[in-house]
Structures are given as C-alpha cells and as structure tokens.
Design an enzyme around this catalytic site. Structure first.
Site, PDB file in Angstrom:
ATOM      1  N   GLU A   1      -7.169   0.402  -4.692  1.00 33.60           N
ATOM      2  CA  GLU A   1      -7.238   0.297  -3.226  1.00 33.60           C
ATOM      3  C   GLU A   1      -8.586  -0.255  -2.744  1.00 33.60           C
ATOM      4  O   GLU A   1      -8.610  -1.146  -1.890  1.00 33.60           O
ATOM      5  CB  GLU A   1      -6.925   1.659  -2.591  1.00 33.60           C
TER       6      GLU A   1
ATOM      7  N   LYS B   1       2.900  11.119  -3.508  1.00 35.85           N
ATOM      8  CA  LYS B   1       1.848  10.431  -4.264  1.00 35.85           C
ATOM      9  C   LYS B   1       0.927  11.433  -4.971  1.00 35.85           C
ATOM     10  O   LYS B   1       0.375  11.148  -6.027  1.00 35.85           O
ATOM     11  CB  LYS B   1       1.037   9.558  -3.307  1.00 35.85           C
TER      12      LYS B   1
ATOM     13  N   ASP C   1     -13.011   5.814   2.172  1.00 34.53           N
ATOM     14  CA  ASP C   1     -11.606   5.885   2.586  1.00 34.53           C
ATOM     15  C   ASP C   1     -11.242   7.301   3.023  1.00 34.53           C
ATOM     16  O   ASP C   1     -11.084   8.205   2.198  1.00 34.53           O
ATOM     17  CB  ASP C   1     -10.732   5.433   1.398  1.00 34.53           C
TER      18      ASP C   1
ATOM     19  N   ASP D   1       0.883  -1.165   0.000  1.00 36.65           N
ATOM     20  CA  ASP D   1       0.000   0.000   0.000  1.00 36.65           C
ATOM     21  C   ASP D   1       0.918   1.211   0.000  1.00 36.65           C
ATOM     22  O   ASP D   1       1.513   1.554   1.019  1.00 36.65           O
ATOM     23  CB  ASP D   1      -0.893  -0.053   1.255  1.00 36.65           C
TER      24      ASP D   1
END
Ligand code: AMP
Length: 619
Positions: A186, A86, A210, A23
């Site tokens: 994800e 990211k 999320d 992850d």
C-alpha cells in the site's frame, strides 16, 4: 498478433485489455483504472459510490451480498454479516484469539496453527473466500462501469503482510476470477500516486502515514532505481478513526449525565450516537464547532475538546513513527517526503502532529481514501507496458516453489519477482520421528504441483528424530541475476543442511510460459477450490491422527462412553475425508474438536497437579 479492443464506455481504441488496481481495505475497498486521458481514476459504478464497504452478508440460502447493502445487516443480522475480514486473511486462530470479542460473527477455534474459518449459517468460509466475494463485487462494478471484461488486476496489501497473508490475497483474487499480476505494498502504491518513484533517476526516502478507520501503520521506504524497498513498518492494527468516534460518544455520555450501563444495552441508540460522533468528527475537519441534538441528548463538540479527546491516540501514532525511524536506522532529517493515507488523516490535528514530528508538510493533495487504489492503477499500467518511460526490471516469468502436503504448490518466489531475489519459508515434519524430508522444487502457476513443471528433487537427510511439528526446516530460494536458482534446506535445531543448483529457464520457451499462464487463468477457480479441499483434508487427517493417539495414550482419563463417542466422531470425520466436500470435512472436524476439547483440559489439569506433586504422567 496483438488484438485491438474498443472501450464501449468511451469509444476509444484500446491496445490492451484494462488492468485495474484494487485497494482491498479493512473497512472499505475500491477499484481504479487509467482513463483514456491517461490519468488514474477511481471507478464509480452508477449510483453506488466510490467506496465499497468490505462487508459480506449471507442470507439463509447462503447467497452473498457485498458492500452498502450488506452493511445494513451489521445491526439486523450480525452473526451472518462479516466485516474486517482482512484482519483474518492468512491468520491462524492463535493469531487472532485475543481479539475474538471484536468480531460479532463466529470464528472457528480449532486451537492450533491452521488458518481460521468463519461460520455463517451452517457453512464454513475461509477469509480467502470472503475476500474473494468482495473482489468479485469490485470486478463486477468495474465491468459494469467500463463496459468491458476485467480479468487482470494489481491488488494492494499492507507492507507488514507476511507471505501467507499475501498468498491468501492472491488466492482471493483467483477465486474472484482475476489474474493477480502483482501484489503491491500500500505505501508503494500511495507513493506512485504522488509520482514519487516513477523517475528511475530519483533516489528518495519516504514515510507513509496511514490512519484509517480501524488500523494504523507507518512505513519507511527507500526508493532507488525504481525499486521500492520497505526499510521498516510500525503501527497498531487496532487503532484508528473508530477510536476517535468512541471517545466522542463517551464524552457526550458524561456531559449529558447518561447512564452508561442502560445505554450500552440500547444497541440502536449507541449506534446512532456513534454515527453522530463520526459526523461531528468529520465536521470538525472543516469547522470549529459542532452543535446538534440527538433526541434529548446534546451533542456539542468544539475543536479544543476534540483535540483533547484524541490527543493520546494521535501521540501513540507518533511514537510508532519514532520507532519506525529507529528500526530503519534513520533520523527525521533523512526523510525526503511524507505521504498521508487513510480517511482519518483528514483530521487537521493529525496533520499538524505529523507535520510537526517530521518537520515538513506532508502530501495531502490526493484524496486519502483513494490514493492507494490510484497508485495501484498506475502500477497496473506499468505492468501492462503502457509506460515506455518506465524501466521494467528483469523478472521471473513463472512462480517457483515446493510441494507441500497433499501435492499442493507452495510458492516461494512469485511470478514477476524482480531478479536477483532471495526468499524463504519455514516448514516442519508431519510425522513423529520423521528423519528425512523430501524437497521437490516446481515452477508454474497452478495450485497442484502435478500441473506444474518439476525442476528438481532432493532429500534432507539426518533430521534428528523428534515429535511431529518440532523440527524447523528453513527452505531458501536464491535466484541470481543469471537466472540460476539455488535451493537450500536447513534444519535449524540440528544444523543438517542440503543444497542444490537449478536452471529454471532451461528448455522453457516463450510459448511454454504463455501456455502455462493461460492454463493457470482458465483453471484458477477450480484450482483454489481444490487447494482448499486438500488443505481441509490435511487438517482433518492430522486431527484423526491426534485424536486416535490421544485415546491410546490417555484412555485412563476417559470413561467408556467418552471413548466410544470420540471414536464415533473420528469415524464420521474419516468418512467425510473420503468425500470431496470441504464444508463437510470442516464440520466434522469442528464437531470432533468441540467434543474432545474438555478431555485435553482434563489431562492438562492432572498433568499440572501431578507435576506439582513431583510426578509425571507421561507413559
Ligand atoms: P479508511 O479506513 O481509510 O476508509 O478511513 C475511514 C476513517 O476515516 C473513518 O474513521 C472515518 O470516520 C474517517 N474520516 C472520513 N472522513 C473524515 C473527515 N472528513 N475527517 C476526519 N475523519 C474522517
């Protein structure tokens, strides 16, 4: 014959080399594997903890430090400490320009569509290289903890990541010396961790909510025959638990009647207050009152006040859920399961709001920080063929793509994509007045087409003459269930179209596929480096072209010194282009950009004022 290896950590025999699940997060990253008891488990490298902060620090020599140690430099050396990389993966400066102030390090602005670079010390780094550093650390930790080499991985990305962001993630993996078997969404990983989608007979529609430290997204997935389809995604990449902490800090500042300006200047006190706020927030996930002091500052927070403070932010996430459902053309009643991901879903108020919106209790049994990595490990296990209960679909053995600038392979259908499949991408011309475009189709895993297998080549003819960059050429790949690939190219402005059918598997034996895969792994690092050099060269060449054209067209706006100085910068860039040092090209390109930026603005100003007078300055 298959080799049998022994896991030195456990003494167990292993049929297969371990494939890990990673992850790669905005704030934290983690790596998981399937343990000998066949359960997914997050790797805890001795004493270093489970979560690896996604932070990279470069010292004066340019050596990288990753994780908790790097995090300490966020305060002492912010310019050379890179966090949230990211957010920059696969992004152009245009994409992130509005958020430049949220980064404490320097993002290189070269105006246009090319990908961003980050400056630390006197070197330029691409987000791919920085993510590669994080992945290298994760690989090292996994190897240290498992006492076995780790060369293959599954890496997760948000469902909303586009092709370029996915490719960038793949490249980062390659740079770290990992063969990235698959990029997994994800929410798909989270769902696998809960065992949803593992039974091919199961048909479900699920929502994955999320909420992390700095980002929020919700995805609606449909699962059928073991295939996960993303129906819609929604969210806000600048909303998360950090906003809760900030709200608490401002509340305490007001309660203690502190001077906001004075405080803002005191970075270390602000940082301590922020940490205290996070502590309070976390405490309120299991108790009703937080009551502490920081020096003379009373840091009190009760549940009701906290909920009042975060109410609007949480409401925003619920609006996103509504929009996601709307885009998926579904009603709340049609959602079979809801899954919580991300540390901020531990806040009871968040859970309550999600439950009340969806009208069902969300899954929260698995640690929300780990759930994605655990699911990635399960996906890795499936790919390793260790789960005979799971149907493996027909997949393409090698990537399919086309040749782009500098002989680079641009993958359109990645290896392991399930068949049938359809994918496409948009391209444009690089020269003014270009009327033909050569489309060469390749198969293979190497970054340079010269190392891959050429399948076909054709010309898209009759593109109307336009300035470079204006035509929009869609290239679509359609791979049908029989393995026939149809490549279609269409220029959208004019409708000019060309199509070709190919059989990619023709003459391809298992041995060839295996050799091509092994080659790609052995050359991964040098391939990515070469690709980055070629990309830097491409950008540099484009810049030389633009700068020279600019001097020709607009010389009356520049004085002699400016013209000769620009020529000097152009010459320096040209010289760098003949060398093979990427950083040197980027440096010279940046210098030329810096020097010429004011000229472009000058011409714009004159253009605007002449336009207002009804005149045109076009030559
Ligand atoms: P992630 O990005 O998923 O690692 O989530 C990190 C966010 O979760 C940060 O904002 C943390 O403050 C928050 N978080 C971690 N533990 C808790 C907790 N017990 N209660 C509320 N928020 C938490």
């Amino acid at each position: 014959m298959a080799k049998i290896s022994i896991n030195l950590a456990t003494g167990a025999f292993q049929q297969e080399e371990i494939i890990v699940g990673i992850d790669l997060g905005t704030t934290n990253s983690l790596v998981a594997f399937i343990n000998p008891e066949k359960n997914p488990q997050v790797i805890n490298d001795t004493g270093k903890g489970l979560l690896v902060p996604s932070v990279v620090h470069f010292n004066a020599k340019g050596d990288a430090l990753v994780g908790n140690e790097a995090k300490d430099f966020l305060i002492t050396d912010p310019a050379n400490t890179i966090f949230s990389v990211k957010r920059l993966l696969g992004r152009s400066y245009k994409d992130v320009a509005n958020h430049q102030d949220t980064f404490s390090y320097k993002i290189i602005d070269d105006e246009g569509d090319s990908l961003v670079k980050i400056k630390a010390g006197d070197r330029f780094y691409t987000p791919i290289e920085l993510s590669g550093e994080i992945l290298k650390e994760l690989k090292a930790r996994a190897e240290h903890a498992l006492k076995t080499p780790v060369n293959r991985a599954v890496i997760t990305v948000p469902a909303y990541f586009n092709d370029s962001q996915r490719q960038a993630t793949r490249d980062a993996g390659k740079l770290a010396g990992l063969d990235v078997l698959r990029i997994v969404n994800e929410p798909t990983a989270a769902s696998l961790a809960y065992g949803i989608g593992l039974d091919p007979a199961q048909q479900k529609t699920i929502a994955v909510y999320d909420l992390g430290g700095g980002t929020f997204d919700v995805s609606i997935l449909s699962i059928q025959n073991g295939i996960f389809e993303v129906l819609s995604t929604n969210g806000n990449t600048f909303l998360g638990g950090d906003d809760f902490d900030r709200a608490i800090v401002y509340y305490w500042i007001a309660k203690n009647k502190l001077n906001k300006e004075e405080l803002s200047a005191d970075l270390s006190l602000m940082q301590s207050l922020r940490l205290k706020a996070e502590e309070a927030k976390k405490a309120l996930s299991s108790q009703n009152l937080f009551n502490e002091k920081l020096g003379d500052i009373w840091c009190t927070l009760d549940m009701q006040t906290f909920e009042e403070l975060v109410k609007d932010k949480v409401a925003e996430t619920i609006t996103s859920c509504k929009n996601a459902l709307k885009d998926a053309k579904l009603s709340v009643e049609e959602i079979d399961e809801v899954i919580l991901v991300g540390g901020s879903t531990r806040t009871p108020y968040v859970k309550q709001q999600v439950e009340s919106f969806f009208g069902r209790k969300p899954h929260d049994q698995i640690n929300p920080d780990e759930v994605v990595a655990l699911g990635a490990a399960i996906q890795a296990d499936i790919l390793a063929g260790n789960r005979s209960d799971i149907l493996l679909l027909d997949v393409t053995p090698l990537s399919l793509g086309i040749e782009t600038m500098g002989g680079l392979m641009d993958v359109i259908v990645p290896r392991n994509a399930k068949v049938p499949t359809k994918a496409g991408r948009q391209y444009t011309t690089s020269l003014d007045g270009q009327v033909n475009m050569k489309i060469s189709v390749f198969q293979g895993e190497r970054d340079l087409v010269s190392e891959n297998r050429k399948l076909a080549e054709f010309d898209l003819k009759g593109i109307p003459a336009m300035p470079a960059g204006l035509p929009k050429v869609d290239i679509n790949f359609l791979l049908n269930a029989d393995g026939i690939l149809t490549v279609q190219a269409i220029e959208l402005r004019s409708g000019v179209k060309q199509e070709i059918d190919i059989t990619p598997s023709y003459g391809l034996t298992d041995d060839t596929v295996e050799r091509m895969l092994i080659d790609s792994i052995t050359h991964a690092k040098s391939d990515v480096e070469q690709r980055m050099l070629i990309e830097a060269r491409g950008e540099g060449e484009q810049l030389v072209y633009t700068a020279e054209r600019f001097i020709d067209k607009h010389s009356e706006f520049l004085n002699e010194t400016e013209i000769s100085e620009t020529r000097n910068y152009v010459d320096a860039l040209k010289a760098a282009l003949t060398a093979t040092v990427k950083d040197e090209i980027l440096k010279k390109a940046d210098e030329l950009n810096e020097f010429t930026r004011p000229f472009a603005e000058r011409v714009m100003d004159v253009a605007v004022s002449s336009a207002m007078k009804g005149k045109s300055i076009d030559k």
